[in-house]
Design a protein around this motif. Structure first.
Motif, short mmCIF file in Angstrom:
data_model
loop_
_atom_site.label_atom_id
_atom_site.label_comp_id
_atom_site.label_asym_id
_atom_site.label_seq_id
_atom_site.Cartn_x
_atom_site.Cartn_y
_atom_site.Cartn_z
N HIS A 2 -1.06 -5.03 -4.23
CA HIS A 2 0.25 -4.56 -3.82
C HIS A 2 1.20 -5.74 -3.65
O HIS A 2 0.78 -6.83 -3.27
CB HIS A 2 0.18 -3.83 -2.47
CG HIS A 2 -0.60 -2.56 -2.49
ND1 HIS A 2 -1.98 -2.54 -2.37
CD2 HIS A 2 -0.21 -1.26 -2.61
CE1 HIS A 2 -2.40 -1.28 -2.41
NE2 HIS A 2 -1.36 -0.49 -2.55
N HIS A 3 2.47 -5.50 -3.94
CA HIS A 3 3.52 -6.38 -3.44
C HIS A 3 3.72 -6.04 -1.96
O HIS A 3 3.39 -4.94 -1.52
CB HIS A 3 4.83 -6.15 -4.20
CG HIS A 3 4.69 -6.25 -5.69
ND1 HIS A 3 4.24 -7.38 -6.33
CD2 HIS A 3 4.96 -5.34 -6.66
CE1 HIS A 3 4.25 -7.17 -7.64
NE2 HIS A 3 4.67 -5.94 -7.86
N HIS A 4 4.29 -6.98 -1.21
CA HIS A 4 4.46 -6.74 0.22
C HIS A 4 5.87 -7.10 0.68
O HIS A 4 6.49 -8.05 0.18
CB HIS A 4 3.45 -7.56 1.04
CG HIS A 4 2.05 -7.10 0.86
ND1 HIS A 4 1.59 -5.88 1.31
CD2 HIS A 4 0.98 -7.69 0.26
CE1 HIS A 4 0.31 -5.74 1.01
NE2 HIS A 4 -0.07 -6.83 0.37
N ASP A 53 9.40 3.30 4.79
CA ASP A 53 10.80 3.44 4.43
C ASP A 53 11.32 2.21 3.69
O ASP A 53 12.18 2.32 2.81
CB ASP A 53 11.66 3.74 5.66
CG ASP A 53 11.48 2.73 6.78
OD1 ASP A 53 10.36 2.20 6.95
OD2 ASP A 53 12.45 2.48 7.53
N TRP A 54 10.79 1.01 4.03
CA TRP A 54 11.20 -0.19 3.29
C TRP A 54 10.72 -0.11 1.85
O TRP A 54 11.48 -0.41 0.92
CB TRP A 54 10.61 -1.45 3.92
CG TRP A 54 10.99 -1.69 5.34
CD1 TRP A 54 12.04 -1.14 6.03
CD2 TRP A 54 10.31 -2.55 6.26
NE1 TRP A 54 12.06 -1.60 7.31
CE2 TRP A 54 11.02 -2.46 7.49
CE3 TRP A 54 9.20 -3.37 6.17
CZ2 TRP A 54 10.62 -3.19 8.61
CZ3 TRP A 54 8.81 -4.09 7.28
CH2 TRP A 54 9.52 -4.00 8.49
N ARG A 55 9.47 0.29 1.67
CA ARG A 55 8.91 0.35 0.32
C ARG A 55 9.61 1.44 -0.50
O ARG A 55 9.87 1.27 -1.70
CB ARG A 55 7.40 0.59 0.39
CG ARG A 55 6.65 -0.52 1.12
CD ARG A 55 5.15 -0.28 1.12
NE ARG A 55 4.59 -0.44 -0.22
CZ ARG A 55 4.21 -1.60 -0.74
NH1 ARG A 55 4.34 -2.72 -0.05
NH2 ARG A 55 3.72 -1.65 -1.97
N ALA A 56 9.92 2.56 0.14
CA ALA A 56 10.62 3.63 -0.57
C ALA A 56 12.01 3.17 -0.99
O ALA A 56 12.47 3.46 -2.11
CB ALA A 56 10.71 4.87 0.32
N ALA A 57 12.71 2.45 -0.12
CA ALA A 57 14.05 1.97 -0.45
C ALA A 57 14.01 0.94 -1.58
O ALA A 57 14.91 0.89 -2.42
CB ALA A 57 14.71 1.36 0.79
N ALA A 58 12.96 0.11 -1.60
CA ALA A 58 12.83 -0.89 -2.67
C ALA A 58 12.56 -0.22 -4.02
O ALA A 58 13.05 -0.66 -5.06
CB ALA A 58 11.72 -1.89 -2.33
#
Length: 231
Positions: free
Chosen positions: A67-69, A107-112
């Protein structure tokens, strides 16, 4: 890839983005932030209205198993003093504790979007990655990351900054552009820079002969809202 290898890889994935072996280095004594009491203006960052983010990338031939983080700081300290006469002589600092970085909120991953949102991470994997991050960055010995302003130039809305970044007890100097929105009581600074583990005495981790590995480069990105201080 054989099932056994996949299982072994899955167990190791939380290590991949931060599995580094720190090199012992002498402590760095950061310069004190001590702006003049008269003249100029002091600005202090509002963390609740700001974003301070680190992005790390998976690597190796089997990178897609990892995964990216995204890491963000819920709390940090930042302030900037600007002389009345202009940008020359400005002073500034930003400090964040490694153990206060939050990791991979959905939510951060979804926004990215994109590859950051293609595979969910469960709470156990996130917690393991966070523990490995602190261990890999030698956070017990060097719990803080800090930026200290050396020089500020340019003109609003484009500033240029030269900063010292201290990580793992080692300091490196970086130069970067800043996008600026300046009002009477509010100052917004946006910028990013590319960091490398190796520039700060950290050796990127690899596994299975490099089949799984972490990329040396990470991105530090910020969108800071600073409020004019009353003093």
């Amino acid at each position: 890839m054989p099932t056994a290898l996949r299982r072994r890889a899955a167990l190791c994935l939380p290590l991949l983005n931060w599995g580094c072996a720190p090199t012992p280095l002498a402590p760095f004594a950061a310069p004190a932030f001590n702006p003049p009491h008269q003249g100029g203006r002091l600005w202090r960052a509002d963390p609740t209205a700001s974003v301070l983010r680190i992005v790390a990338f998976r690597g190796g031939a089997a990178a897609r198993l990892g995964h990216h983080h995204i890491l963000q700081a819920a709390r940090f300290h930042a302030q900037l003093w600007l002389p009345e006469s202009g940008l020359a002589g400005a002073q500034g600092e930003l400090t964040v504790r490694l153990d206060e970085l939050e990791l991979d909120r959905p939510d951060w991953r979804a926004a990215a979007g994109g590859e950051f949102n293609e595979k969910p991470l469960d709470a156990e994997a996130i917690a393991a990655t966070h523990r490995n991050l602190l261990r890999a960055l030698n956070a017990d010995a060097h719990p803080e990351v800090s930026l200290h302003l050396r020089q500020l130039g340019g003109a609003t809305p484009w500033w240029t900054a030269e900063v010292d970044l201290r990580l793992n007890g080692q300091i490196q100097t970086y130069r970067m552009p800043l996008a600026v929105e300046q009002g009477a009581e509010r100052l917004r600074l946006q910028g990013r820079l590319l960091l490398r583990h190796s520039d700060h005495g950290l050796q990127a981790f690899s596994l299975l002969g490099g089949l799984l590995a972490v990329q040396d480069a990470v991105v530090l990105e910020w969108d800071l809202t600073l409020i004019a201080a009353r003093r």
